[in-house]
Design an enzyme around this catalytic site. Structure first.
Site, PDB file in Angstrom:
ATOM      1  N   GLU A 286       0.872  -1.162   0.000  1.00  0.00           N
ATOM      2  CA  GLU A 286       0.000   0.000   0.000  1.00  0.00           C
ATOM      3  C   GLU A 286       0.910   1.213   0.000  1.00  0.00           C
ATOM      4  O   GLU A 286       1.668   1.414   0.945  1.00  0.00           O
ATOM      5  CB  GLU A 286      -0.874   0.017   1.260  1.00  0.00           C
ATOM      6  CG  GLU A 286      -1.851   1.167   1.248  1.00  0.00           C
ATOM      7  CD  GLU A 286      -2.329   1.624   2.617  1.00  0.00           C
ATOM      8  OE1 GLU A 286      -3.390   2.222   2.685  1.00  0.00           O
ATOM      9  OE2 GLU A 286      -1.617   1.391   3.613  1.00  0.00           O
ATOM     10  N   HIS A 353     -11.549   0.415   1.290  1.00  0.00           N
ATOM     11  CA  HIS A 353     -12.203   0.673   2.573  1.00  0.00           C
ATOM     12  C   HIS A 353     -11.787   2.001   3.195  1.00  0.00           C
ATOM     13  O   HIS A 353     -12.279   2.353   4.263  1.00  0.00           O
ATOM     14  CB  HIS A 353     -11.866  -0.471   3.535  1.00  0.00           C
ATOM     15  CG  HIS A 353     -10.400  -0.491   3.866  1.00  0.00           C
ATOM     16  ND1 HIS A 353      -9.439  -0.761   2.916  1.00  0.00           N
ATOM     17  CD2 HIS A 353      -9.730  -0.224   5.002  1.00  0.00           C
ATOM     18  CE1 HIS A 353      -8.241  -0.668   3.477  1.00  0.00           C
ATOM     19  NE2 HIS A 353      -8.391  -0.343   4.751  1.00  0.00           N
ATOM     20  N   ASP A 354     -10.852   2.709   2.579  1.00  0.00           N
ATOM     21  CA  ASP A 354     -10.431   4.022   3.084  1.00  0.00           C
ATOM     22  C   ASP A 354     -10.989   5.165   2.228  1.00  0.00           C
ATOM     23  O   ASP A 354     -10.650   6.324   2.456  1.00  0.00           O
ATOM     24  CB  ASP A 354      -8.902   4.134   3.065  1.00  0.00           C
ATOM     25  CG  ASP A 354      -8.237   3.172   4.027  1.00  0.00           C
ATOM     26  OD1 ASP A 354      -8.821   2.877   5.092  1.00  0.00           O
ATOM     27  OD2 ASP A 354      -7.123   2.713   3.714  1.00  0.00           O
TER      28      ASP A 354
END
Ligand code: GLC
Ligand code: CA
Length: 581
Positions: A286, A353-354
């Site tokens: 990430e 999900h962010d």
């Protein structure tokens, strides 16, 4: 304001395989184990807390996922990335881990996990786990011991600043109520470092013992047979323990200020050599450093570090405004594609999900345009070069939610930002407007399975409010409708599987300045396809550039018809993939 993770904000600048075959369970036989399989797979990101509750406590769990495995198989995804399911007090929904070898009791047991992995493999689906090792939970046994005494054997697993040395050099925390990354801890009269919340103390990667612990944790899961790791916030792990001044860091500059510490690539090389190279698995970081040159350092095959990385620049387009410019989106994706044109590989995503829901951010989630624009965005994800990461619910065109006030939000980022706002007496209306658009809770609402109570997610009270539009937007309804977003998604996945040009083909942007149309070709050998996406809620025409000769075969179209002569007449959010001569 920390509404989203700062590490997901726009960057302003720009395997070896030695199989674990010996102990391979028979059920994995149908798994694709070709070297480089991770380039050809489609990753489905599954948020376990919100996918399917099996016991009525309002929280999604592993048994719930097992119940839905046939659905996952039916949509055609090759790999599932599961957000963290390890033991955690859930300050940050599992991104604060208190035991890396245990399953969070709310999610189930290790036996449930084993059943899940077996069930996935039996269906030809691989499983990638989140590896969260920039920080642990403050409730991890290492930290409990470390904070109890300066002579604890675990003291150096974390960063400490003894109070007798005065105030530590400023470090910014993205989630902290005061944005202060140093938390004073009375028992040992010292401060500890936490880039995220104060319940997420940063692990000290300078310590070889800590690194070995992480290698062992990775081996533990890989030996169970999982197929790789998504390495959370990994770009932040390297820190200079002398803490030289890094002045003026803000929410906007947090990522670029801290994402390229000393020895980062030594740690990655070590992980590759010690662990990853011994298994036929994928690894994805990430974050990708400050620019494409730094991103290449993670994924250049000659360097033997990771397989791919994803940047925040794509999902970050328009992240602080009500609208975004298509030309920015085109520029960013084209720039990142060109960086990996010769070597290296990237992940392609428009949401996770962010982030807010992709259809609410990049499409048009009003009823008239929602389905078409969701299909267009899925067409984009599945026709770009790179491995597509599709976030659960986006295959249905799920939208941002509607929350009423701070009590409806669960995310530590939103709640702590609200605390700060109250302390500073900030503008509440502006705050809630931003939150409605960008809060991470938007994409974390329960999966919409059907039109029964709580969308079929739970028989109890869901941990986060179900989006009221589930009555109309749900999997059961879309299953029955041949022209649904879901069935279009299935077609797009099947198309990508059948045509290597969509995976490996060279990407060429067309008509860069067009503010409404995103068009590109993909070419592999003699095969060439054209992708034309009308990113607008109005009908548009688009002239084919000279020399491009479409065949009559349209491989994918989100409308029943396509008008095409020297011009394409495109409906609102029409998305077509056309074979060229
Ligand atoms: C990553 C995760 C995010 C989490 C943060 C801290 O950005 O995606 O959800 O809050 O790391 O672990
Ligand atoms: Ca449950």
């Amino acid at each position: 304001m920390a509404l989203t993770t700062a590490c997901n904000q726009t960057s302003k600048t720009e395997s070896a395989n030695s199989p674990a075959a010996a102990n391979k369970p028979a059920s994995t036989a149908m798994l694709d184990k070709k070297p480089g399989w991770w380039k050809e797979t489609v990753v489905y990101q599954l948020y376990p807390r919100s996918f399917q509750d099996s016991n009525g406590d309002g929280v999604g769990d592993l048994k719930g996922i097992v119940r839905r495995l046939d659905y996952l198989k039916s949509i055609g995804v090759g790999t599932v990335w599961l957000n963290p399911i390890y033991a955690s007090p859930n300050d940050d929904n599992g991104y604060d881990i208190s035991d890396y070898r245990e399953i969070m009791p709310e999610f189930g047991t290790m036996a449930d996990f084993d059943a899940l992995l077996k069930g996935m493999h039996a269906r030809g689906i691989k499983l990638v786990m989140d590896l969260v090792v920039n920080h642990s939970s403050d409730e991890h046994a290492w930290f409990k011991s470390a904070r109890a005494s300066r002579t604890s054997p675990y003291r150096d697993y974390y960063y400490w600043w003894p109070a007798e040395k005065g105030t530590p050099p400023a470090r910014f925390s993205t989630f902290d109520v005061k944005h202060d990354a140093w938390q004073y801890d009375a028992p040992t009269k010292s401060y500890y470092l936490h880039y995220f919340s104060k319940k997420q103390p940063d692990l000290n990667w300078n310590n070889p013992k800590l690194r070995q612990e992480v290698h062992n944790i990775m081996r533990f899961w890989l030996d169970k047979g999982i197929d790789g790791f998504r390495m959370d916030a990994f770009q932040f792990v390297a820190k200079d323990p002398s803490f030289p001044p890094i002045p003026g860091v803000t929410q906007a500059t947090f990522t670029n200020a801290y994402n390229h510490g000393p020895r980062l690539h030594d740690y990655l090389k070590e992980i590759n050599q010690e662990v990853l190279s011994k298994y036929n698995v994928m690894s994805v970081a990430e974050g990708a450093g400050r620019n494409t040159t730094e991103a290449m350092l993670f994924v250049d095959p000659a360097r033997k570090e990771l397989d791919m990385t994803y940047t925040f620049e794509g999902t970050g387009v328009g992240s602080d405004a009500d609208t975004y410019k298509l030309t920015d989106l085109k520029r960013v994706f084209t720039h990142w594609d060109s960086a990996f044109a010769q070597k290296g590989w990237q992940a392609i995503d428009l949401g996770n999900h962010d982030q807010p829901r992709m259809v609410s951010k990049f499409g048009d989630d009003r009823p008239a345009f929602r389905a078409a624009s969701a299909k267009l965005l899925n067409t984009f994800l599945l026709t770009m070069r790179g491995t597509p990461y599709c976030y659960n619910g986006d295959e249905l065109g799920m939208t941002n939610s509607t929350f009423n006030g701070i009590a409806d939000y669960r995310d530590v980022a939103a709640r702590n930002a609200y605390q700060l706002l109250k302390q500073q007496g900030g503008d509440q209306a502006a705050f809630f407007h931003l939150l409605a658009r960008f809060s991470r809770d938007n994409s974390r609402t329960p999966f919409q399975w059907d039109a029964t109570a709580n969308a079929g997610f739970t028989t109890g009270t869901p941990w986060l409010k179900v989006n009221p539009n589930y009555v109309a937007i749900n999997q059961a309804a879309e299953e029955k409708d041949s022209s649904s977003v879901l069935n279009h998604f299935r077609q797009a996945i099947a198309l990508r599987k059948d045509h290597p040009v969509l995976v490996h083909g060279q990407y060429q942007l067309l008509d860069a300045a067009n503010p409404h149309i995103y068009a590109y070709t993909r070419t592999l050998g003699a095969e060439k396809v054209l992708v034309v996406l009308n990113f607008s809620s109005a009908a548009r025409t688009w002239s084919l550039p000279n020399g491009l000769k479409p065949t009559s075969a349209s491989w994918l179209n989100n409308y029943p018809t396509l008008k095409m002569d020297s011009q394409l007449a495109l409906q609102p959010w029409q998305a077509v993939v056309v074979k060229l001569q």
